[in-house]
Design a protein around this motif. Sequence first.
Motif, short mmCIF file in Angstrom:
data_model
loop_
_atom_site.label_atom_id
_atom_site.label_comp_id
_atom_site.label_asym_id
_atom_site.label_seq_id
_atom_site.Cartn_x
_atom_site.Cartn_y
_atom_site.Cartn_z
N UNK A 180 -15.54 -69.91 52.64
CA UNK A 180 -16.78 -69.25 52.21
C UNK A 180 -17.01 -69.47 50.72
N UNK A 181 -15.95 -69.36 49.90
CA UNK A 181 -16.10 -69.44 48.44
C UNK A 181 -15.36 -70.61 47.80
N UNK A 182 -14.25 -71.03 48.35
CA UNK A 182 -13.52 -72.20 47.87
C UNK A 182 -13.21 -72.13 46.38
N UNK A 183 -12.70 -70.96 45.96
CA UNK A 183 -12.33 -70.79 44.55
C UNK A 183 -11.23 -71.78 44.18
N UNK A 184 -11.16 -72.10 42.89
CA UNK A 184 -10.12 -73.00 42.41
C UNK A 184 -8.85 -72.21 42.14
N UNK A 185 -8.59 -71.87 40.89
CA UNK A 185 -7.43 -71.07 40.52
C UNK A 185 -7.75 -69.58 40.72
N UNK A 186 -6.89 -68.90 41.45
CA UNK A 186 -7.00 -67.45 41.61
C UNK A 186 -5.76 -66.81 41.01
N UNK A 187 -5.96 -65.96 40.01
CA UNK A 187 -4.88 -65.21 39.39
C UNK A 187 -4.97 -63.76 39.83
N UNK A 188 -3.82 -63.07 39.80
CA UNK A 188 -3.82 -61.66 40.12
C UNK A 188 -2.73 -60.96 39.34
N UNK A 189 -2.74 -59.63 39.38
CA UNK A 189 -1.69 -58.82 38.78
C UNK A 189 -0.88 -58.17 39.89
N UNK A 190 0.44 -58.12 39.68
CA UNK A 190 1.34 -57.51 40.65
C UNK A 190 2.69 -57.28 40.00
N UNK A 191 3.46 -56.37 40.58
CA UNK A 191 4.83 -56.18 40.11
C UNK A 191 5.69 -57.34 40.60
N UNK A 192 6.84 -57.57 39.98
CA UNK A 192 7.71 -58.65 40.44
C UNK A 192 8.08 -58.53 41.92
N UNK A 193 8.24 -57.31 42.41
CA UNK A 193 8.62 -57.11 43.81
C UNK A 193 7.54 -57.56 44.77
N UNK A 194 6.29 -57.62 44.29
CA UNK A 194 5.18 -57.99 45.17
C UNK A 194 4.62 -59.38 44.86
N UNK A 195 5.28 -60.09 43.97
CA UNK A 195 4.78 -61.40 43.56
C UNK A 195 4.71 -62.38 44.73
N UNK A 196 5.74 -62.41 45.55
CA UNK A 196 5.74 -63.35 46.68
C UNK A 196 4.66 -62.99 47.69
N UNK A 197 4.39 -61.70 47.85
CA UNK A 197 3.35 -61.26 48.77
C UNK A 197 1.98 -61.79 48.35
N UNK A 198 1.65 -61.66 47.07
CA UNK A 198 0.33 -62.12 46.63
C UNK A 198 0.25 -63.64 46.60
N UNK A 199 1.38 -64.30 46.34
CA UNK A 199 1.38 -65.77 46.42
C UNK A 199 1.13 -66.23 47.84
N UNK A 200 1.71 -65.53 48.81
CA UNK A 200 1.48 -65.88 50.21
C UNK A 200 0.02 -65.67 50.60
N UNK A 201 -0.65 -64.73 49.94
CA UNK A 201 -2.08 -64.50 50.20
C UNK A 201 -2.94 -65.60 49.60
N UNK A 202 -2.37 -66.37 48.65
CA UNK A 202 -3.13 -67.46 48.06
C UNK A 202 -3.22 -67.44 46.55
N UNK A 203 -2.61 -66.45 45.89
CA UNK A 203 -2.68 -66.39 44.43
C UNK A 203 -1.93 -67.56 43.81
N UNK A 204 -2.56 -68.21 42.84
CA UNK A 204 -1.94 -69.32 42.13
C UNK A 204 -1.15 -68.86 40.91
N UNK A 205 -1.60 -67.78 40.29
CA UNK A 205 -0.98 -67.25 39.08
C UNK A 205 -0.79 -65.75 39.27
N UNK A 206 0.41 -65.27 38.96
CA UNK A 206 0.71 -63.84 39.09
C UNK A 206 1.15 -63.31 37.73
N UNK A 207 0.44 -62.31 37.25
CA UNK A 207 0.77 -61.65 35.98
C UNK A 207 1.50 -60.35 36.29
N UNK A 208 2.68 -60.18 35.73
CA UNK A 208 3.45 -58.95 35.89
C UNK A 208 2.83 -57.87 35.00
#
Length: 321
Positions: A180-208
């Motif tokens: 629907x949107x075909x975004x390029x880089x998607x960044x998000x914020x998450x704790x280290x314990x949830x970093x793999x979860x958001x990466x599995x959702x498609x996040x390219x960059x995770x900020x602790x």
Amino acid sequence: MATMKALYQEAWGEATDVLKFGPVPALGEPAANQVKVAVRAASLNPIDVKRADGFANKAGYADETLPIIIGYDVAGVVTAVGSDVTRFAVGDAVYGDIIRTSIANRTGGTVAEAVLVDADLLAKKPEALSFAAAAALPVAILTALDSFETVKLAPGEKLLITAGAGGVGHIAIQLAKSDVFKAGTVATTASPAKAEFVKAAGADVVVDYRSSSPAQELSDYDAVMELTGDMEAVLPVLTPAAAAAGRVAGIAVFSSSDKWTAIQLAPTGAMLERLAGVLEAGQVKPTVKEFAFDEAGVKAAVAEMVGGRALGKIVIVMPTA
């Protein structure tokens, strides 16, 4: 008097104190433009517990009277249709967000055995989705859809979505990356314990967010979907052009400015139908934590929502689902 079980509120206060589970008056028959739905699953959203203290009334956003049945999201089976309804028939599996605007008066809630819904708020449930998964989606995916359209997200652009591990956040990441949107880089914020979860959702960059911030680590982003309410904190990540255009969607704020737009969702079944293709293709899959539709289960679900640390969506599932 006939009754049904529901999660309801008859006093203002802290959600864990005032949200009760038990019998309420049973529903009548649908009006001409409504359908009656036997609920199979319903999810909780932060707004459900946030509104428990009556803030919407106090702030002048609503004029609610008690008692209120709680819940926006629903998935279930149509058991009766109004005389003007042609889109649905008895036996159809449907889902939707039953509240016309996210801060409007609530005339019925979804954490109940049944609900009366204006037919135009519903869509047929994609076959690829369980009732629990379908109930997890409407508020979250339509909030993301509205946000991305508000900031005019274009293919290939860089997008920040804060709080990516939450119920809205993890679905928004997937929708941003979908066809629907075909975004390029998607960044998000998450704790280290949830970093793999958001990466599995498609996040390219995770900020602790515990040790850093988006402003410290990100730059030249085209748009932001801000889910925590800390609007000023995300503005430095934008390109000058994006900042000047106010390409920030605020989900946890109720007033817009020249720097951002406060999203007040006005859901429709037609919006959900637009997303049927990516849902059937599995491009957006909600992560669900299920709770039983009984007193212990519903109380635990409310406590989990109040705690604010759940991965994905909190969904209350009926025994018949």
